[in-house]
Enzyme design. Structure first.
Site, PDB file in Angstrom:
ATOM      1  N   ASP A  36     -41.153   5.346 -24.180  1.00 51.39           N
ATOM      2  CA  ASP A  36     -41.353   3.913 -24.388  1.00 51.39           C
ATOM      3  C   ASP A  36     -40.070   3.116 -24.225  1.00 51.39           C
ATOM      4  O   ASP A  36     -38.992   3.652 -24.132  1.00 51.39           O
ATOM      5  CB  ASP A  36     -41.867   3.682 -25.816  1.00 51.39           C
ATOM      6  CG  ASP A  36     -43.370   3.909 -25.896  1.00 51.39           C
ATOM      7  OD1 ASP A  36     -44.005   3.994 -24.848  1.00 51.39           O
ATOM      8  OD2 ASP A  36     -43.878   3.998 -27.030  1.00 51.39           O
ATOM      9  N   LYS A  58     -43.980  -1.064 -22.472  1.00 53.82           N
ATOM     10  CA  LYS A  58     -44.435  -2.403 -22.149  1.00 53.82           C
ATOM     11  C   LYS A  58     -43.255  -3.325 -22.403  1.00 53.82           C
ATOM     12  O   LYS A  58     -42.478  -3.107 -23.315  1.00 53.82           O
ATOM     13  CB  LYS A  58     -45.582  -2.827 -23.065  1.00 53.82           C
ATOM     14  CG  LYS A  58     -46.844  -2.028 -22.813  1.00 53.82           C
ATOM     15  CD  LYS A  58     -47.674  -1.911 -24.076  1.00 53.82           C
ATOM     16  CE  LYS A  58     -48.157  -0.476 -24.214  1.00 53.82           C
ATOM     17  NZ  LYS A  58     -48.665  -0.155 -25.523  1.00 53.82           N
ATOM     18  N   MET A 173     -41.842  -6.365 -35.163  1.00 53.36           N
ATOM     19  CA  MET A 173     -42.471  -7.156 -34.088  1.00 53.36           C
ATOM     20  C   MET A 173     -42.739  -8.599 -34.526  1.00 53.36           C
ATOM     21  O   MET A 173     -43.695  -9.220 -34.074  1.00 53.36           O
ATOM     22  CB  MET A 173     -43.812  -6.517 -33.651  1.00 53.36           C
ATOM     23  CG  MET A 173     -43.690  -5.086 -33.220  1.00 53.36           C
ATOM     24  SD  MET A 173     -45.285  -4.338 -32.848  1.00 53.36           S
ATOM     25  CE  MET A 173     -45.941  -3.998 -34.470  1.00 53.36           C
TER      26      MET A 173
HETATM   27  N1  SAH Z   1     -42.347   2.996 -34.233  1.00 52.18           N
HETATM   28  C1  SAH Z   1     -41.262   2.055 -34.282  1.00 52.18           C
HETATM   29  C2  SAH Z   1     -41.736   0.617 -34.306  1.00 52.18           C
HETATM   30  C3  SAH Z   1     -42.399   0.192 -33.038  1.00 52.18           C
HETATM   31  S1  SAH Z   1     -42.899  -1.467 -33.047  1.00 52.18           S
HETATM   32  C4  SAH Z   1     -40.380   2.373 -35.480  1.00 52.18           C
HETATM   33  O1  SAH Z   1     -40.756   3.182 -36.319  1.00 52.18           O
HETATM   34  O2  SAH Z   1     -39.268   1.842 -35.551  1.00 52.18           O
HETATM   35  C5  SAH Z   1     -41.546  -2.254 -32.247  1.00 52.18           C
HETATM   36  C6  SAH Z   1     -40.756  -3.066 -33.227  1.00 52.18           C
HETATM   37  O3  SAH Z   1     -39.888  -2.220 -33.955  1.00 52.18           O
HETATM   38  C7  SAH Z   1     -39.845  -4.096 -32.615  1.00 52.18           C
HETATM   39  O4  SAH Z   1     -40.525  -5.277 -32.314  1.00 52.18           O
HETATM   40  C8  SAH Z   1     -38.850  -4.323 -33.728  1.00 52.18           C
HETATM   41  O5  SAH Z   1     -39.388  -5.138 -34.726  1.00 52.18           O
HETATM   42  C9  SAH Z   1     -38.736  -2.940 -34.304  1.00 52.18           C
HETATM   43  N2  SAH Z   1     -37.580  -2.211 -33.786  1.00 52.18           N
HETATM   44  C10 SAH Z   1     -37.591  -1.064 -33.092  1.00 52.18           C
HETATM   45  N3  SAH Z   1     -36.333  -0.661 -32.844  1.00 52.18           N
HETATM   46  C11 SAH Z   1     -35.524  -1.569 -33.419  1.00 52.18           C
HETATM   47  C12 SAH Z   1     -34.112  -1.697 -33.543  1.00 52.18           C
HETATM   48  N4  SAH Z   1     -33.274  -0.805 -33.009  1.00 52.18           N
HETATM   49  N5  SAH Z   1     -33.625  -2.747 -34.209  1.00 52.18           N
HETATM   50  C13 SAH Z   1     -34.445  -3.649 -34.764  1.00 52.18           C
HETATM   51  N6  SAH Z   1     -35.768  -3.586 -34.662  1.00 52.18           N
HETATM   52  C14 SAH Z   1     -36.308  -2.554 -34.015  1.00 52.18           C
END
Ligand code: SAH
Length: 506
Positions: A36, A58, A173
């Site tokens: 992803d 995406k 998100m």
């Molecule tokens: N499964 C992932 C979340 C996926 S949804 C997890 O556990 O982290 C995607 C969202 O995750 C993004 O819109 C943001 O809000 C957050 N996100 C993912 N990586 C990030 C990062 N390095 N810093 C800040 N937000 C992050």
């Protein structure tokens, strides 16, 4: 054909080292990696060389595969007997749609395993110095999607309960809906004074944090142009950042540093910079290739026993030499008669990996100094082998010859100009988005200047700190019109890194 297996693996929040040991093992043994957008692409480097690597992320401007197509892809690959790693940012089951993918695999009768990951909801906060729970502040944590329009009638989120129902609220998100989220929370009884923080690109060198209150964070975010990917943290724990902010206080935090070494050699420098909080950007100005003609080297290898000295001047030289030695069906036993000299500690380490003891490492790593030290060690008539790069300087062989030695200088590898895209680098230089450029040899400077092809290199680099590994490299830079800001005192990668550190912390 037997069915394959699918590992649903959490890649962690961004810092590549935050993947689990098990997750890394899955990558290392997979035939197919399906990843992803928020996965650190450095992790793909651990896949077997022949693994198939498929991007299905995406992004707002680019839609590759829909979720049902991704599900189908997982099933198809597994049915073809592949070992598949489905690599997702953070944890696969925290807003990662991992649950849906696992359901599809289960229905198709395909073996799967879940390898949890470090979620950004907790890790991005931690890297901003914010513990999501703390005995003095709260014992409850809610992780919430910010993806849903909070003002829509049939929201799945019970705002009346969640707003005050948990001490710490972390939204993922949620950046596009930030104004509505903060409004809902306040409308539902959360104090406007509640501390709030946004963490963007958490755990990565580009991490940015913005702190405010529920009342003003949304306005602050708009005026700073603060965007995704970011988490939103609401709760009293945010105030702990004042004491616990650690990552952003690293000495080189926020510095984007260009690494111009060859791809094979860049990682040592990149990692050392990253440990100090910098963001290394690899742009190889040289690449290593095989010599056009192997005959001189093959001849030297055939007659290896007649040399009194073999002088290695680089790690590349060592590695390419032994590769060819083995190609000729020979090994280190043929080196019994020769004393070994290594220029620099890394070159010595490279030789030691082959079980060899190095007889002599000069105190300084410049040809001129080495010669002084070699006086008395080398006698007239001694045969000396010097396996090197095609473009190596002539000072050493000429002076050794001057001492009466019989020098065979053979090319073990060629250096070519790097093939990277210069456009993005030029843009970043113009907009001041690169803070430091590192040069680790004369050829990196020469090729870099060539590659950029800028008419006025000195004005292009005027706002950038130029760091050189030693005086010879610095002199080459000077000749090419590149102003040098710092030169390492010890001509090694460690020396270069500590010189950069000293420069920014003086
Ligand atoms: N499964 C992932 C979340 C996926 S949804 C997890 O556990 O982290 C995607 C969202 O995750 C993004 O819109 C943001 O809000 C957050 N996100 C993912 N990586 C990030 C990062 N390095 N810093 C800040 N937000 C992050």
């Amino acid at each position: 054909m037997s069915k394959g297996v699918v590992y649903l693996v959490g890649a962690g929040p961004g810092d590549a080292k935050l993947i689990t040991v098990k997750g890394l093992e899955c990558i290392q043994k997979s035939d197919t990696i399906i990843y992803d957008r928020l996965v650190n692409i450095r992790l793909l480097g651990f896949a077997p060389a022949k693994a198939e690597i498929i991007y299905v992320g995406k992004s707002p401007d680019r839609h590759t595969l829909g979720q049902s197509e991704i599900n189908q892809l997982l099933v198809d690959k597994a049915l073809r007997g592949k070992t598949v790693t489905r690599l997702k940012g953070g944890d696969p089951f925290v807003f990662g749609r991992g649950g849906e993918e696992a359901e599809v695999l289960s229905e198709a009768g395909i073996a799967f395993e879940i390898v949890p990951g470090v979620t950004s909801a907790i890790a991005a906060a931690a890297y901003a110095g914010i513990p999501v729970t703390h005995r003095d502040f709260t014992s409850t944590l809610a992780i919430i999607t910010g993806n849903e329009d909070p003002l829509k009638e049939d929201s799945n989120i019970d705002w009346a309960k969640i707003s005050t129902g948990a001490g710490t609220l972390v939204f993922l998100m949620g950046m596009a809906n930030l104004p509505q989220i903060t409004k809902q929370l306040m409308d539902n009884g959360r104090s406007p004074e509640t501390p709030a923080a946004l963490v963007r690109w958490g755990t990565r060198p580009q991490q940015r944090t913005l702190v405010g209150t529920l009342a003003d964070i949304s306005r602050k975010a708009a005026s700073e142009g603060f965007k995704n990917p970011a988490i939103i943290i609401v709760g009293e724990v945010v105030s702990l950042r004042e004491k616990l902010n650690w990552f952003e206080k690293k000495p080189l935090f926020g510095k984007r540093i260009l690494v111009t070494r060859s791809r094979e050699q860049a990682s040592v420098l990149s990692e050392a910079l990253e440990v100090l909080g910098a963001e290394p950007l690899e742009f190889p100005a040289i690449s290593v290739a095989e010599p056009e003609d192997y005959r001189p080297l093959d001849l030297a290898i055939k007659d290896l026993t007649k040399y009194k000295w073999v002088i290695f001047t680089s790690v590349n030289g060592v590695e390419q030499f032994f590769r060819r030695l083995h190609y000729n069906n020979r090994d280190i036993r043929d080196l019994y008669g020769a004393k070994l000299c290594a220029i620099g500690p890394k070159t010595r380490e490279a030789l030691e990996k082959y079980g060899l003891i190095v007889d002599y490492v000069p105190n300084e790593f410049r040809a001129e100094e080495i010669l002084k030290e070699l006086q008395g060690k080398v006698a007239a008539g001694d045969k000396i082998l010097l396996p090197r790069a095609d473009i190596a300087r002539k000072v050493l062989p000429e002076a050794l010859t001057g001492m009466g030695a019989l020098v065979d200088e053979v090319t073990v590898y060629c250096t070519l100009t790097g093939a990277g895209q210069t456009g993005p680098i030029l843009d970043m230089l113009k907009t001041g988005e690169i803070n430091v450029i590192t040069f680790t040899s004369s050829s990196t400077v020469r090729n870099f200047v060539d590659m950029l092809g800028a008419a006025d290199i000195s004005s292009l680099l005027s706002g950038v700190t130029v760091a050189c590994i030693g005086p010879v490299t610095a002199a080459t830079a000077g000749e090419l019109g590149v102003r040098v800001d710092l030169v390492a005192e010890e001509y090694t990668i460690e020396g270069l890194v500590s010189a950069i550190l000293k420069y920014f912390n003086k």
